[in-house]
Structures are given as C-alpha cells and as structure tokens.
Write an enzyme that holds these catalytic residues in place. Structure first.
Site, PDB file in Angstrom:
ATOM      1  N   ASP A  66       0.820  -1.222   0.000  1.00 31.96           N
ATOM      2  CA  ASP A  66       0.000   0.000   0.000  1.00 31.96           C
ATOM      3  C   ASP A  66       0.850   1.266   0.000  1.00 31.96           C
ATOM      4  O   ASP A  66       0.332   2.358   0.227  1.00 31.96           O
ATOM      5  CB  ASP A  66      -0.861   0.026   1.274  1.00 31.96           C
ATOM      6  CG  ASP A  66      -2.005  -0.963   1.172  1.00 31.96           C
ATOM      7  OD1 ASP A  66      -2.351  -1.345   0.036  1.00 31.96           O
ATOM      8  OD2 ASP A  66      -2.548  -1.346   2.228  1.00 31.96           O
TER       9      ASP A  66
ATOM     10  N   HIS B 197      28.944   3.309  -9.415  1.00 34.42           N
ATOM     11  CA  HIS B 197      27.609   3.555  -8.852  1.00 34.42           C
ATOM     12  C   HIS B 197      27.367   2.697  -7.613  1.00 34.42           C
ATOM     13  O   HIS B 197      26.295   2.130  -7.436  1.00 34.42           O
ATOM     14  CB  HIS B 197      26.522   3.290  -9.910  1.00 34.42           C
ATOM     15  CG  HIS B 197      26.532   4.301 -11.013  1.00 34.42           C
ATOM     16  ND1 HIS B 197      25.990   4.076 -12.252  1.00 34.42           N
ATOM     17  CD2 HIS B 197      27.028   5.561 -11.066  1.00 34.42           C
ATOM     18  CE1 HIS B 197      26.172   5.144 -13.014  1.00 34.42           C
ATOM     19  NE2 HIS B 197      26.794   6.056 -12.318  1.00 34.42           N
TER      20      HIS B 197
ATOM     21  N   ASP C 190      30.053  10.446  -2.080  1.00 34.21           N
ATOM     22  CA  ASP C 190      29.409  11.271  -3.105  1.00 34.21           C
ATOM     23  C   ASP C 190      27.970  11.457  -2.660  1.00 34.21           C
ATOM     24  O   ASP C 190      27.160  10.528  -2.747  1.00 34.21           O
ATOM     25  CB  ASP C 190      29.494  10.561  -4.469  1.00 34.21           C
ATOM     26  CG  ASP C 190      28.925  11.399  -5.612  1.00 34.21           C
ATOM     27  OD1 ASP C 190      28.247  12.403  -5.335  1.00 34.21           O
ATOM     28  OD2 ASP C 190      29.165  11.034  -6.783  1.00 34.21           O
TER      29      ASP C 190
ATOM     30  N   ASP D 283      25.606  18.455  -5.252  1.00 41.42           N
ATOM     31  CA  ASP D 283      26.304  17.227  -5.660  1.00 41.42           C
ATOM     32  C   ASP D 283      27.795  17.394  -5.371  1.00 41.42           C
ATOM     33  O   ASP D 283      28.498  18.073  -6.114  1.00 41.42           O
ATOM     34  CB  ASP D 283      26.051  17.011  -7.167  1.00 41.42           C
ATOM     35  CG  ASP D 283      26.659  15.715  -7.692  1.00 41.42           C
ATOM     36  OD1 ASP D 283      27.163  14.924  -6.888  1.00 41.42           O
ATOM     37  OD2 ASP D 283      26.616  15.515  -8.923  1.00 41.42           O
TER      38      ASP D 283
ATOM     39  N   HIS E 297      34.877   8.256 -16.593  1.00 40.70           N
ATOM     40  CA  HIS E 297      33.676   9.087 -16.761  1.00 40.70           C
ATOM     41  C   HIS E 297      34.076  10.475 -17.210  1.00 40.70           C
ATOM     42  O   HIS E 297      35.264  10.809 -17.274  1.00 40.70           O
ATOM     43  CB  HIS E 297      32.858   9.140 -15.464  1.00 40.70           C
ATOM     44  CG  HIS E 297      33.622   9.621 -14.254  1.00 40.70           C
ATOM     45  ND1 HIS E 297      33.908  10.949 -14.021  1.00 40.70           N
ATOM     46  CD2 HIS E 297      34.163   8.939 -13.210  1.00 40.70           C
ATOM     47  CE1 HIS E 297      34.564  11.062 -12.885  1.00 40.70           C
ATOM     48  NE2 HIS E 297      34.753   9.853 -12.375  1.00 40.70           N
TER      49      HIS E 297
ATOM     50  N   HIS F  94      28.681  17.671 -15.262  1.00 41.00           N
ATOM     51  CA  HIS F  94      27.339  17.736 -15.861  1.00 41.00           C
ATOM     52  C   HIS F  94      26.682  19.015 -15.369  1.00 41.00           C
ATOM     53  O   HIS F  94      27.105  19.603 -14.370  1.00 41.00           O
ATOM     54  CB  HIS F  94      26.516  16.499 -15.457  1.00 41.00           C
ATOM     55  CG  HIS F  94      26.554  16.208 -13.967  1.00 41.00           C
ATOM     56  ND1 HIS F  94      25.758  16.860 -13.061  1.00 41.00           N
ATOM     57  CD2 HIS F  94      27.330  15.369 -13.241  1.00 41.00           C
ATOM     58  CE1 HIS F  94      26.021  16.417 -11.840  1.00 41.00           C
ATOM     59  NE2 HIS F  94      26.993  15.524 -11.921  1.00 41.00           N
TER      60      HIS F  94
ATOM     61  N   HIS G  48      21.553  15.682 -12.552  1.00 45.14           N
ATOM     62  CA  HIS G  48      22.099  15.750 -13.913  1.00 45.14           C
ATOM     63  C   HIS G  48      21.103  16.610 -14.673  1.00 45.14           C
ATOM     64  O   HIS G  48      20.115  16.119 -15.210  1.00 45.14           O
ATOM     65  CB  HIS G  48      22.224  14.358 -14.548  1.00 45.14           C
ATOM     66  CG  HIS G  48      23.306  13.533 -13.916  1.00 45.14           C
ATOM     67  ND1 HIS G  48      23.624  12.276 -14.345  1.00 45.14           N
ATOM     68  CD2 HIS G  48      24.169  13.808 -12.907  1.00 45.14           C
ATOM     69  CE1 HIS G  48      24.626  11.793 -13.610  1.00 45.14           C
ATOM     70  NE2 HIS G  48      24.970  12.710 -12.733  1.00 45.14           N
TER      71      HIS G  48
ATOM     72  N   GLU H 266      34.305  17.124 -11.608  1.00 43.92           N
ATOM     73  CA  GLU H 266      34.498  15.933 -10.777  1.00 43.92           C
ATOM     74  C   GLU H 266      35.371  14.852 -11.417  1.00 43.92           C
ATOM     75  O   GLU H 266      34.923  13.740 -11.664  1.00 43.92           O
ATOM     76  CB  GLU H 266      33.140  15.328 -10.436  1.00 43.92           C
ATOM     77  CG  GLU H 266      32.196  15.144 -11.621  1.00 43.92           C
ATOM     78  CD  GLU H 266      30.885  14.470 -11.216  1.00 43.92           C
ATOM     79  OE1 GLU H 266      30.970  13.401 -10.584  1.00 43.92           O
ATOM     80  OE2 GLU H 266      29.815  15.001 -11.541  1.00 43.92           O
TER      81      GLU H 266
ATOM     82  N   TYR I  92      40.413   5.657 -10.559  1.00 42.35           N
ATOM     83  CA  TYR I  92      39.958   4.424  -9.904  1.00 42.35           C
ATOM     84  C   TYR I  92      40.864   3.294 -10.369  1.00 42.35           C
ATOM     85  O   TYR I  92      40.938   3.032 -11.579  1.00 42.35           O
ATOM     86  CB  TYR I  92      38.501   4.138 -10.279  1.00 42.35           C
ATOM     87  CG  TYR I  92      37.654   5.395 -10.208  1.00 42.35           C
ATOM     88  CD1 TYR I  92      37.059   5.787  -9.015  1.00 42.35           C
ATOM     89  CD2 TYR I  92      37.494   6.218 -11.342  1.00 42.35           C
ATOM     90  CE1 TYR I  92      36.324   6.964  -8.933  1.00 42.35           C
ATOM     91  CE2 TYR I  92      36.763   7.393 -11.269  1.00 42.35           C
ATOM     92  CZ  TYR I  92      36.182   7.766 -10.075  1.00 42.35           C
ATOM     93  OH  TYR I  92      35.459   8.935  -9.999  1.00 42.35           O
TER      94      TYR I  92
ATOM     95  N   ARG J  81      37.702  10.534  -6.096  1.00 41.81           N
ATOM     96  CA  ARG J  81      37.000  11.541  -6.909  1.00 41.81           C
ATOM     97  C   ARG J  81      36.847  12.784  -6.042  1.00 41.81           C
ATOM     98  O   ARG J  81      36.636  12.672  -4.826  1.00 41.81           O
ATOM     99  CB  ARG J  81      35.619  11.036  -7.361  1.00 41.81           C
ATOM    100  CG  ARG J  81      34.829  12.078  -8.124  1.00 41.81           C
ATOM    101  CD  ARG J  81      33.648  11.521  -8.933  1.00 41.81           C
ATOM    102  NE  ARG J  81      32.587  10.939  -8.147  1.00 41.81           N
ATOM    103  CZ  ARG J  81      32.348   9.655  -8.028  1.00 41.81           C
ATOM    104  NH1 ARG J  81      33.099   8.776  -8.657  1.00 41.81           N
ATOM    105  NH2 ARG J  81      31.355   9.201  -7.282  1.00 41.81           N
TER     106      ARG J  81
ATOM    107  N   GLU K 250      34.682  16.348  -6.230  1.00 48.58           N
ATOM    108  CA  GLU K 250      33.603  16.980  -7.009  1.00 48.58           C
ATOM    109  C   GLU K 250      33.120  18.252  -6.336  1.00 48.58           C
ATOM    110  O   GLU K 250      32.773  18.240  -5.151  1.00 48.58           O
ATOM    111  CB  GLU K 250      32.430  15.995  -7.136  1.00 48.58           C
ATOM    112  CG  GLU K 250      31.198  16.602  -7.794  1.00 48.58           C
ATOM    113  CD  GLU K 250      30.094  15.584  -8.065  1.00 48.58           C
ATOM    114  OE1 GLU K 250      29.991  14.579  -7.331  1.00 48.58           O
ATOM    115  OE2 GLU K 250      29.334  15.805  -9.027  1.00 48.58           O
TER     116      GLU K 250
END
Ligand code: GLY
Ligand code: MN
Ligand code: MN
Length: 433
Positions: free
Chosen positions: A36, A238, A255, A266, A345, A349, A356, A379, A383, A400, A402
């Site tokens: 529900d 991710h 992140d 971000d 990457h 963005h 994004h 960013e 890796y 990273r 950013e």
C-alpha cells in the site's frame, strides 16, 4: 521560491513559444513502491519550474495568445475525507489565490475543457514520452480535433517542450543561484560531519546516516542516493550498497548531495578513514586535485563545455605517466584515450532542479560555449582496480573530488568551495573526530 519568479518564467516561456501555440504540462504521477506504500512525492521538474505547484494529479496549460497569456491549472478538488488522510489540497480556489493561476478547474473536467483550448492552436508544446499514461490523453484530444479539422482546417503538430524549457533552465536566475548556494551549504555541512565521524570500525551506512541527519535537520532531502564507498568500493562507480565496515588504511569516497527547495547539490570528497593518506593514496589524491583545479580554471565564460574535461584529461594522463601507471607519450596516450582505464567518466554535468540537469552539451554539433549563470559540476577521478599491470600498492585506490561551479563573467565561482579538499585540510578534519 517567490511566486513572482514562477510568473516571470511563464511570461518568458510564453513569449518564446509564440502566440499560436499552447503548452500542456502534467504533474508527476504518484509512484507506487510496494503493497500500500507510495514513494515520497516529488513534483516533475519542468512542471515545478513553471508552476511551483506541489500536488500530483494536476495539469498546467499555458495559452500565450490570450491577450496577456493565460495560465490555467487543472487540480484535484478539495475533499475533506481525502485531506484528512493525505493532507491539505489547494483546490481550484487555492490554485488561483496561492499559486497565481488565471483560472483553475477540477482535474476531472479536463477531457471536456482541454480540446476546446487547443482548437485553432496548431502547435502543441508537450513532452511526449515523459509521462506515458498522460500521452494517451493528449493524443486523443489532438486526434479528436484532427477529425474535426477536416471541417475547420486546423492541423496540430507536437513540439518538444524540452527544446525551450531545457534552455531556459540552463541559465540560473538570481533566485536560483541563492537556492543552489543554500543547497551547497547544507551539503558542505553534511560532508564535514561525515569526515569527523568516519573511522575504522564504523560502517558505510553509519556515515550515510550522518549525512542524512544533516540534510533532514535543514529541511533538505537527498538529490540522489548517496555513494558511500570504503576501500575497494570506492572504485565502483555507482556503488550503493553502503553496507561494509571501514577498515584501517581505507579511503572513503563519499558522493552525496541534498535537494533543497527542489534544487540539487552534488559533492564528492575522498578521505582516509584513519586520518592519514598512505604515500600512494596521497599521490593519487594530489593528482586528482590538480586535475580538478585545472578543470575549474577552465570554467569561464567563452570557453566551451569540453575545455574543463580536456584540462583534467591532460593533467591525469601526465600524472599517471609520471607515476608509471601509464607508459608512452602523453599526446599519444590522450589521443588513444589510454586514461579511460583509470578515469572512465566525464568531468561534469549541468546542475539545477535535476542533479544531472537538462541542457544540451552540444549545439549544432559543437561543444556549447559557457555563459554566466550556468552551473556545472567538476568531478575528475582515478579508480585503480587490481591488475597485473599495476603495482600492488595502488590497487583499490579510488579518488573523486567533485565541486559545483557557477560560470560568471570572470573567474569561476565554486559554490561548494568552503568544503576542505587539500590533503592536509582533509586529514585534519578526519582527525578532529
Ligand atoms: N552523484 C552523481 C554524480 O556525481 O554525477
Ligand atoms: Mn556529479
Ligand atoms: Mn556526485
């Protein structure tokens, strides 16, 4: 955000689509989660951008030609029983009085009213495909008019709403910049809190809890699911499990960004959970930082979208060669995209109502030129997954960094610049626990 801001956007939008057009925007649907239970409601970004109306089951119609341009809202009617369960509704009166609609109608009457509004308006601005259930209604209204059109000679064509709105949203107004700064400030606080909290033995989800606490304490929510990756998890682009312990000697890649009054933040920071980088971690960290600073330096009005990325690629490739992780001539390695093995990457963005955010990166096949008012992230990252071609002491290092950057007429304005990022400052913050 002030009601006048939404009115200003609607006026500009109506000027841009022209007086023969009509625009139709549905609110986001309520999304079912399980049993529900529904997901927390979040208004559609385009709808919010023009209307600021927070309820589901609503449709906005903008009709430029009616002398001043008319703004109509179809909304849920007041219903005391439903409101006692789900909370207050604006109703048609509230839509006019509180949200500035020129007129408002019950959503149940839309089939009767909307085709009449579309008559003799050959261009229908609408985002086909964004709300599939609603597409069927729009098609049926247009088809009914096309059938009648045999007599009235009024063909209808769909024009993608996003061509106009995406472009408007790319240039952040003063009010938007203020809100983005606030979202950035809350997120800076959350990252500081996480850095002070993290230490070996604590869990990734406990760090996430600190971040969420800071967001919710400031009436903000997440703008995307946070990535809290310790050790090897920092190399998973991710990563979202966020369920592993932090171990002595690990880096933690965090992140996370909040959404405040619909605007996203971000930020990524990477830090050693024990409070001190190892020499290899530090070498990689300094390289990513150098790349990020070089990229930020290229965020200036008149440069194009890819300038910051090109700067980051150059610095990272040079650095990887110096560290012996890439072998060959820098120019050739850049041309062959050898860096993709470690930096897979892009460098950023657009940022705004969506993390994004909308806005084309190329115009007429060319990279878009940066202009004041645009906001983007910068960013870069490195890796290093285990590989026989890489010395073991570099394995599982993922870094990273950013930040969010506003393009101005002069130097880039780093909205998240208050957050520590030199290796010394980061170490000091983690040690301050
Ligand atoms: N957090 C999503 C991104 O950095 O693009
Ligand atoms: Mn980002
Ligand atoms: Mn991010």
């Amino acid at each position: 955000m002030d009601r006048k801001e939404f009115a200003r956007r609607r006026r500009q939008f109506m000027r841009m689509i022209g007086k023969d057009a009509i625009a139709i925007l549905p609110a986001a649907p309520v999304r079912h989660r399980n049993g529900d239970i529904e997901y927390a409601y979040r208004q559609d970004s385009h709808f919010h951008y023009l209307c600021g109306f927070p309820e589901p089951e609503a449709v906005a119609v903008l009709v430029p030609g009616r002398p001043q341009g008319e703004y109509l809202l179809f909304v849920r009617e007041r219903d005391s029983l439903r409101e006692s369960w789900d909370g207050a509704r604006a109703g048609t009166e509230g839509a006019v009085e509180r949200y500035g609609a020129d007129d408002a109608f019950p959503i149940a009457d839309i089939d009767e009213i909307l085709p009449g509004l579309m008559e003799s308006r050959p261009q229908v601005y609408y985002s086909m495909g964004a709300h599939p259930d609603f597409d069927m209604h729009v098609r049926s209204w247009v088809n009914s008019l096309r059938v009648q059109g045999r007599q009235t000679g009024a063909p209808h064509e769909f024009v993608a709403l996003r061509h106009v709105l995406d472009d408007m949203r790319l240039y952040k107004s003063r009010a938007e910049q203020v809100t983005l700064r606030r979202a950035a400030q809350i997120t800076v606080g959350a990252h500081r809190r996480a850095m002070r909290f993290a230490r070996p033995g604590r869990m990734e989800y406990e760090v996430m809890a600190e971040v969420l606490h800071e967001f919710r304490s400031h009436n903000a929510d997440i703008s995307y699911y946070p990535i809290v990756g310790g050790g090897a998890n920092a190399c998973v682009m991710h990563y979202r499990d966020n369920n592993q312990p932090l171990c002595e000697g690990d880096l933690l890649l965090l992140d996370a960004g909040c959404e405040h009054d619909y605007y996203a933040s971000d930020i990524t920071r990477t830090f050693p959970v024990s409070g001190r980088f190892t020499p290899c971690q530090r070498a990689i960290y300094e390289l990513v930082l150098e790349a990020q600073l070089a990229a930020i330096d290229k965020v200036r009005s008149g440069n194009h979208w890819n300038h910051p990325h090109e700067a980051a690629v150059r610095v990272i490739t040079q650095g990887l060669v110096k560290l012996g992780l890439l072998k060959g001539k820098v120019t050739a390695l850049i041309k062959d995209q050898a860096y993709l093995q470690f930096f897979s990457h892009r460098t950023g963005h657009w940022l705004g109502l969506d993390v994004h955010d909308v806005g084309d990166y190329k115009v007429g096949g060319e990279w878009r030129v940066l202009e004041p008012g645009m906001v983007l992230t910068v960013e870069p990252g490195i890796y290093i997954r285990p590989s026989p071609r890489v010395p073991k002491e570099f394995w599982n290092i993922g870094v990273r960094i950013e930040d969010e950057v506003l393009v101005t007429g002069a130097e880039a304005d780093v909205l998240t610049g208050a957050l520590e990022k030199t290796p010394e400052a980061v170490e000091a913050l983690v040690q301050a626990a």
